[in-house]
Design a protein around this motif. Structure first.
Motif, PDB file in Angstrom:
ATOM      1  N   LEU A 354       0.856  -1.181   0.000  1.00 46.05           N
ATOM      2  CA  LEU A 354       0.000   0.000   0.000  1.00 46.05           C
ATOM      3  C   LEU A 354       0.895   1.235   0.000  1.00 46.05           C
ATOM      4  N   MET A 355       0.536   2.238  -0.816  1.00 46.13           N
ATOM      5  CA  MET A 355       1.317   3.472  -0.876  1.00 46.13           C
ATOM      6  C   MET A 355       0.394   4.679  -0.827  1.00 46.13           C
ATOM      7  N   ALA A 356       0.887   5.758  -0.263  1.00 41.82           N
ATOM      8  CA  ALA A 356       0.162   7.029  -0.236  1.00 41.82           C
ATOM      9  C   ALA A 356       1.192   8.156  -0.226  1.00 41.82           C
ATOM     10  N   ALA A 357       0.806   9.313  -0.746  1.00 47.34           N
ATOM     11  CA  ALA A 357       1.721  10.450  -0.809  1.00 47.34           C
ATOM     12  C   ALA A 357       0.948  11.738  -0.621  1.00 47.34           C
ATOM     13  N   ARG A 358       1.675  12.757  -0.181  1.00 49.76           N
ATOM     14  CA  ARG A 358       1.094  14.087  -0.011  1.00 49.76           C
ATOM     15  C   ARG A 358       2.130  15.128  -0.437  1.00 49.76           C
ATOM     16  N   TYR A 359       1.633  16.241  -0.953  1.00 48.58           N
ATOM     17  CA  TYR A 359       2.498  17.395  -1.236  1.00 48.58           C
ATOM     18  C   TYR A 359       1.761  18.653  -0.821  1.00 48.58           C
ATOM     19  N   LEU A 360       2.422  19.503  -0.027  1.00 51.09           N
ATOM     20  CA  LEU A 360       1.881  20.794   0.372  1.00 51.09           C
ATOM     21  C   LEU A 360       2.871  21.872  -0.040  1.00 51.09           C
ATOM     22  N   VAL A 552       2.042  17.383  12.857  1.00 51.76           N
ATOM     23  CA  VAL A 552       3.483  17.572  12.971  1.00 51.76           C
ATOM     24  C   VAL A 552       3.946  18.856  12.300  1.00 51.76           C
ATOM     25  N   ARG A 553       3.400  19.188  11.140  1.00 55.15           N
ATOM     26  CA  ARG A 553       3.884  20.354  10.403  1.00 55.15           C
ATOM     27  C   ARG A 553       3.748  21.619  11.259  1.00 55.15           C
ATOM     28  N   PRO A 554       4.835  22.353  11.495  1.00 55.42           N
ATOM     29  CA  PRO A 554       4.773  23.545  12.362  1.00 55.42           C
ATOM     30  C   PRO A 554       3.915  24.648  11.748  1.00 55.42           C
ATOM     31  N   GLU A 555       3.285  25.446  12.611  1.00 54.97           N
ATOM     32  CA  GLU A 555       2.463  26.552  12.131  1.00 54.97           C
ATOM     33  C   GLU A 555       3.290  27.621  11.445  1.00 54.97           C
ATOM     34  N   ASP A 556       4.551  27.783  11.858  1.00 59.67           N
ATOM     35  CA  ASP A 556       5.400  28.797  11.246  1.00 59.67           C
ATOM     36  C   ASP A 556       6.210  28.255  10.074  1.00 59.67           C
ATOM     37  N   ASN A 557       5.800  27.099   9.562  1.00 58.57           N
ATOM     38  CA  ASN A 557       6.491  26.503   8.422  1.00 58.57           C
ATOM     39  C   ASN A 557       6.424  27.416   7.216  1.00 58.57           C
ATOM     40  N   ASP A 558       7.568  27.633   6.543  1.00 53.00           N
ATOM     41  CA  ASP A 558       7.581  28.441   5.331  1.00 53.00           C
ATOM     42  C   ASP A 558       8.219  27.685   4.166  1.00 53.00           C
ATOM     43  N   ASP A 559       8.167  26.373   4.225  1.00 56.26           N
ATOM     44  CA  ASP A 559       8.742  25.531   3.182  1.00 56.26           C
ATOM     45  C   ASP A 559       7.676  24.564   2.680  1.00 56.26           C
ATOM     46  N   ASP A 560       7.899  24.020   1.470  1.00 52.49           N
ATOM     47  CA  ASP A 560       6.962  23.022   0.983  1.00 52.49           C
ATOM     48  C   ASP A 560       7.260  21.682   1.644  1.00 52.49           C
ATOM     49  N   VAL A 561       6.321  20.745   1.530  1.00 47.66           N
ATOM     50  CA  VAL A 561       6.425  19.455   2.212  1.00 47.66           C
ATOM     51  C   VAL A 561       6.032  18.351   1.243  1.00 47.66           C
ATOM     52  N   ALA A 562       6.848  17.306   1.181  1.00 49.33           N
ATOM     53  CA  ALA A 562       6.495  16.089   0.446  1.00 49.33           C
ATOM     54  C   ALA A 562       6.574  14.912   1.409  1.00 49.33           C
ATOM     55  N   VAL A 563       5.610  14.014   1.313  1.00 53.86           N
ATOM     56  CA  VAL A 563       5.555  12.835   2.177  1.00 53.86           C
ATOM     57  C   VAL A 563       5.209  11.630   1.302  1.00 53.86           C
ATOM     58  N   LEU A 564       5.945  10.536   1.485  1.00 51.04           N
ATOM     59  CA  LEU A 564       5.668   9.282   0.787  1.00 51.04           C
ATOM     60  C   LEU A 564       5.648   8.173   1.824  1.00 51.04           C
TER      61      LEU A 564
END
Length: 589
Positions: A354-360, A552-564
């Protein structure tokens, strides 16, 4: 909130002594250094200091404070920037110190001017609330007068400054429209109607709002799509939507035989709202007409006059600039999001996995960036999993990411031997990719062996370690296989590592945007990720990814996020996994 008005030249006019002395507001004049030169009687009362105690003093050092009563650094002072830059500046909240030490919270406005033999300086006006807010508090009694008579020149300038500030501080069209409505009522009207032209020429009645006893009431029944704009109609709204000058209107204006569908809608509008007087102006930019703004009065007895139209046109000119910027930004967002969706791969279907991914995307950048994930099968039945990060979160980073990802695929398919050899070959090529001078990544391969089930092989090029979460909640970072990032040109060996993936376990690959924060250390972020992953171990894989991002992602995050994420189903779920289809990874709007 502070902002610069778009027409400073108009404000930078000489201030005669008798005009200044006649001001009923608390105000002072400062020279170009910010030293007080003249002061009104009301300012003396407000600050508890005589004119002799104020004149000749540095206004910033003597009076201006932050919210805690401390002297504000000059480099952070918007008022000082206005003095030095000679532009209009406004703020609805500032703190100033009285002679007795009390801290005053005041609205202020800075207007460049010249005085006393053309010496350059600025007029600074103070109020305990803005003219617009004061008008709201006063109810509709004073708002019933015509605009030209009800607004002093200072009130007019303050309203235009606030309009510029509030509208240009958002890049969301609907938010800008909402702010425009709030600014205009009830000071100028008790009805506001906004009609917008679409990119294809269609017309939408975006807002019909009534100020009713202190409450803004949206008339949704009067909003919606309108008929096309007629080319020849002389009626005020039709002319405004074609970009003609502003005009006055009333029920009698539209009591004629309708010459178009828009005229019919206007007849319905006047009948439903009871407006006895309206002023209509085009919302436009230098390039195009964006729509029209209608101010209407039903409960207020005074009718609009031709003298009111110049203020209305000033407002629509600023609204046009703000809406044009917001539309352009949203158009760029749509293009960027489409590009990002094409850059991110579809996850393959792998029997037994099973696989899942996210990008923000980064919150304050284009909807594209340098973070990426990838998953693709090899001809021998194994599956490659990749997570990587090219420095930056803009179009250049996205272009470098796309080149790097495609080269990695090509090398992985053609290169035999350990995964570290593939990454080293990619590292040798990075210097030729202009948009990706440095990057980090984890290249891994998952395969099923008859003797011990699923196994993971990987090599790490300066990236954060993968996280392995077992079904019972035990979790650990896979810190082996580490090496330096790509693009350093350092001739250092790269390592490979291998581990068993137990049934029911989850492998999480992620980029630094998931855990990095200005408010805590990297170790704190990794510890938070470990704790949350342990807590979510029993969740379905899609839910696991969603919860990890949210928690987990911090509220002051200013970078993009990739998760696999990869899950090895246990024996009970193995049958479902055989037919599992990996969903397309969501991209946040």
């Amino acid at each position: 909130m502070a902002g610069a008005d778009g027409d400073p030249g108009r404000a930078a006019e000489p201030v005669a002594a008798d005009v200044f002395d006649g001001l009923e507001a608390a105000a002072y004049l400062v020279d170009e250094r910010g030293v007080i030169a003249r002061v009104t009687a009301r300012a003396e009362v407000l600050f508890g200091r005589s004119a002799a105690e104020l004149i000749g003093q540095d206004a910033h050092a003597l009076l201006h404070r932050d919210s805690r009563g401390r002297t504000m650094p000059r480099a952070q002072c918007a008022m000082m920037h206005a003095f030095l830059g000679r532009h209009v500046e406004y703020s609805d909240r500032g703190w100033f110190e009285r002679a007795d030490g009390a801290l005053l919270e005041l609205w202020w406005l800075v207007v460049p001017c010249s005085f006393e033999r053309a010496e350059k300086g600025a007029l600074v006006i103070f109020r305990e609330s803005s003219p617009v807010e004061a008008a709201r508090g006063a109810g509709t009694a004073s708002a019933g007068a015509a605009l030209a008579g009800a607004l002093t020149e200072l009130d007019r300038l303050a309203l235009l400054a606030e309009t510029t500030t509030r509208l240009t501080s958002t890049l969301d069209v609907e938010e800008a429209l909402s702010r425009l409505v709030e600014l205009l009522m009830p000071r100028l009207a008790d009805w506001v109607v906004i009609d917008l032209l679409g990119e294809t020429g269609d017309v939408r009645r975006a807002a019909v709002v009534h100020y009713d006893h202190g409450v803004l009431v949206h008339r949704r029944d009067l909003e919606g799509m309108l008929p096309p704009v007629p080319e020849e109609s002389p009626m005020p709204l039709s002319r405004a939507l074609r970009g003609a000058a502003s005009a006055l209107a009333g029920p009698d204006t539209y009591s004629v035989e309708p010459d178009s569908g828009i005229t019919v809608e206007q007849q319905r509008l006047f009948k439903a709202t009871g407006m006895h007087s309206a002023a209509i102006a085009p919302i436009r930019t230098v390039r195009e007409v964006l729509g029209a703004l209608t101010l209407g009065r039903s409960g207020q007895p005074a009718a609009f006059t031709p003298a009111d139209l110049s203020l209305l046109e000033d407002i629509t000119r600023r609204a046009g600039l703000a809406l044009d910027n917001a539309r352009l930004y949203q158009r760029q967002q749509r293009v960027a999001e489409t590009m990002q969706r094409h850059l991110l791969p579809h996850l393959p279907t792998v029997p037994g996995l099973l696989m899942a991914a996210r990008y923000l995307p980064a919150p304050h950048a284009s909807q594209v960036g340098g973070d990426w994930y990838d998953a693709f099968p090899f001809t021998d039945g194994t599956t490659a999993l990749v997570i990587g990060d090219v420095g930056g979160h803009d179009l250049d980073a996205a272009a470098g990411m796309a080149q790097l990802r495609n080269m990695l695929r090509a090398f992985a398919w053609s290169q035999e031997g350990p995964l570290s050899h593939v990454v080293q070959r990619l590292d040798d090529a990075v210097e030729h990719i202009v948009e990706a001078s440095t990057a980090t990544l984890v290249l891994s391969c998952v395969e099923k062996r008859a003797e011990d089930g699923w196994r993971l092989r990987w090599t790490n090029a300066g990236h954060l370690p993968p996280l392995l979460v077992e079904q019972d909640g035990r979790a650990r970072f896979l810190t082996a296989g580490g090496g330096i990032m790509l693009g350093t040109r350092a001739a250092l060996p790269r390592a490979d590592a291998e581990t068993v993936l137990p049934p029911g376990s989850t492998l999480l690959l992620y980029t630094d945007g998931l855990i990095e924060s200005r408010s805590h250390s990297l170790d704190d972020g990794l510890a938070r990720l470990l704790a949350e992953a342990t807590a979510q171990a029993g969740q379905p894989l899609d839910t696991f990814c969603t919860e990890i991002l949210q928690r987990v992602r911090p509220e002051d995050n200013d970078d993009d996020v990739a998760v696999l994420a990869l899950r090895i189903p246990d024996s009970e779920d193995a049958g479902h996994a055989e037919d599992a289809v990996a969903p397309e990874a969501p991209v946040a709007p």
